[in-house]
Design an enzyme around this catalytic site. Structure first.
Site, PDB file in Angstrom:
ATOM      1  CG  ASP A  95      -1.983   1.042   1.199  1.00  0.00           C
ATOM      2  OD1 ASP A  95      -2.284   1.533   0.088  1.00  0.00           O
ATOM      3  OD2 ASP A  95      -2.523   1.381   2.256  1.00  0.00           O
ATOM      4  CB  SER A 150      -7.746  -3.843   2.601  1.00  0.00           C
ATOM      5  OG  SER A 150      -7.631  -2.642   3.316  1.00  0.00           O
ATOM      6  CD  GLU A 193       1.638 -13.439  15.717  1.00  0.00           C
ATOM      7  OE1 GLU A 193       1.424 -12.274  16.117  1.00  0.00           O
ATOM      8  OE2 GLU A 193       1.200 -14.448  16.309  1.00  0.00           O
ATOM      9  CB  SER A 224      -8.553  -5.156  -4.085  1.00  0.00           C
ATOM     10  OG  SER A 224      -8.983  -3.831  -4.338  1.00  0.00           O
ATOM     11  CB  THR A 225     -12.612  -7.480  -6.602  1.00  0.00           C
ATOM     12  OG1 THR A 225     -12.778  -7.495  -5.176  1.00  0.00           O
ATOM     13  CG2 THR A 225     -12.147  -8.859  -7.053  1.00  0.00           C
ATOM     14  CD  GLU A 226     -12.818  -4.910  -2.427  1.00  0.00           C
ATOM     15  OE1 GLU A 226     -13.415  -5.562  -1.566  1.00  0.00           O
ATOM     16  OE2 GLU A 226     -11.742  -5.281  -2.928  1.00  0.00           O
ATOM     17  CG  ASN A 227      -7.576  -1.566  -5.772  1.00  0.00           C
ATOM     18  OD1 ASN A 227      -6.611  -2.265  -5.496  1.00  0.00           O
ATOM     19  ND2 ASN A 227      -8.027  -0.641  -4.936  1.00  0.00           N
ATOM     20  NE  ARG A 277      -8.629   0.075   4.993  1.00  0.00           N
ATOM     21  CZ  ARG A 277      -8.304   1.364   4.944  1.00  0.00           C
ATOM     22  NH1 ARG A 277      -8.143   2.046   6.071  1.00  0.00           N
ATOM     23  NH2 ARG A 277      -8.117   1.986   3.791  1.00  0.00           N
ATOM     24  NE  ARG A 310      -1.986   6.205   1.156  1.00  0.00           N
ATOM     25  CZ  ARG A 310      -2.455   5.294   1.996  1.00  0.00           C
ATOM     26  NH1 ARG A 310      -2.571   5.582   3.276  1.00  0.00           N
ATOM     27  NH2 ARG A 310      -2.821   4.113   1.564  1.00  0.00           N
TER      28      ARG A 310
END
Length: 317
Positions: free
Chosen positions: A95, A274, A285, A140-143, A272, A99
């Protein structure tokens, strides 16, 4: 017997003294460090100090010194973690490309390109440590639903080029790295699917190291697809109702040949999961770092592994 008892008591006391000394020295170093930081910030308020300081900080000599110091620290950390129990499977949520680009005032597609280059470096570091399984969350599928068409096209070009480069990479073949891409691959463009087929075919016979790329991937979607397969087996009479269990679901996941991750690393400060490997990371972990993915370095990886080694793993507790 009394002499033996005294010797053991002395050894324990000596060990406790060492622990106390190290802890005490650590506190002293932290206090000194904070005071030096405070003094430096105070001095930088004055123009006569801040001007030369900026020149020195931007000089090649300063960066050379910092780089050399970082390398020494990273090597020491590497030696330390190699003495402990290494994770067998490391998963990374990569990630922070966008940014990183925004912070660096560069185009988003350049940030993604930097992220691709970082992945090649990280794979080298993982291979060097002898960790046999690496999986990464690339798209991701969301992306696919949320990102702009322009950004997705740039990403697809990177995947196409990156996968084909991997298929010919001498390091991949010298280290016998098997490459597998998982997800709802039918959502990807045809040229990307062809690149996936190319790299998987050329590395299919390797088994020393398995590199899994999650593309057009979602953890919930993976579980749904696995349940559908099991339901079809039940409906056709191949299995009985009491044969449906966690092992049956696990064996029908995209990544059924891969052991569950021991360590999951997420970069860029978000804490998170995601929708990443939801079934598989039940007992993994988790390690979160503020560093954006393109800035992730060896020391960050080693620190994540050391954090893993310092934990007492619990299964179900």
């Amino acid at each position: 017997m009394q002499i033996l008892f005294l010797n053991e008591e002395s050894s324990i006391q000596l060990l406790l003294d060492k622990v106390y000394f190290r802890s005490h020295m650590g506190r002293i170093r932290r206090v000194i460090g904070r005071r030096i930081d405070y003094l430096a910030k105070w001095l930088l308020k004055f123009r006569i100090i801040s001007g030369p300081a900026k020149v020195i900080a931007s000089s090649g000599l300063a960066w050379s010194f910092v780089s050399r110091t970082d390398r020494i620290r990273a090597n020491r950390l590497k030696d330390r973690i190699k003495q402990g129990t290494m994770p067998e499977h490391v998963s990374i949520i990569m990630d922070g490309n966008r940014r990183f680009a925004w912070d660096s005032k560069i185009e988003t597609k350049v940030g993604h390109k930097k992220g691709k280059e970082k992945l090649k470096q990280v794979m080298d570091w993982i291979l060097d440590l002898g960790i046999p399984y690496l999986s990464v969350y690339a798209l991701s599928t969301e992306n696919i639903y949320e990102r702009s068409e322009e950004e997705l096209d740039a990403l697809y070009d990177l995947y196409y080029n990156g996968l084909n480069e991997m298929a010919e990479d001498p390091k991949i073949h010298d280290n016998e790295v098997k490459v597998k891409v998982v997800g709802r691959l039918d959502m990807l463009p045809k040229n990307v699917r062809m690149a996936i087929n190319n790299v998987e075919k050329k590395t299919a016979n390797y088994s020393d190291f398995l590199f899994t790329v999650c593309l057009a991937y979602g953890g919930r979607e993976e579980i749904v697809d696995a349940v559908r397969k099991v339901s079809e087996e039940f409906a056709s009479g191949k299995i009985k109702l009491d044969e449906i269990n966690t092992d049956r679901i696990s064996n029908n996941l995209y990544s059924s040949e891969v052991p569950d991750p021991d360590l999951v690393i997420r970069t860029s400060g978000e804490e998170r999961i995601s929708n990443f490997l939801l079934w598989q990371i039940a007992y993994s972990e988790l390690h979160f770092t503020d560093v954006h993915w393109p800035s992730f370095n060896k020391k960050d990886l080693y620190q994540a592994i050391e954090s893993y080694q310092n934990r007492r793993r619990r299964y179900g507790g």
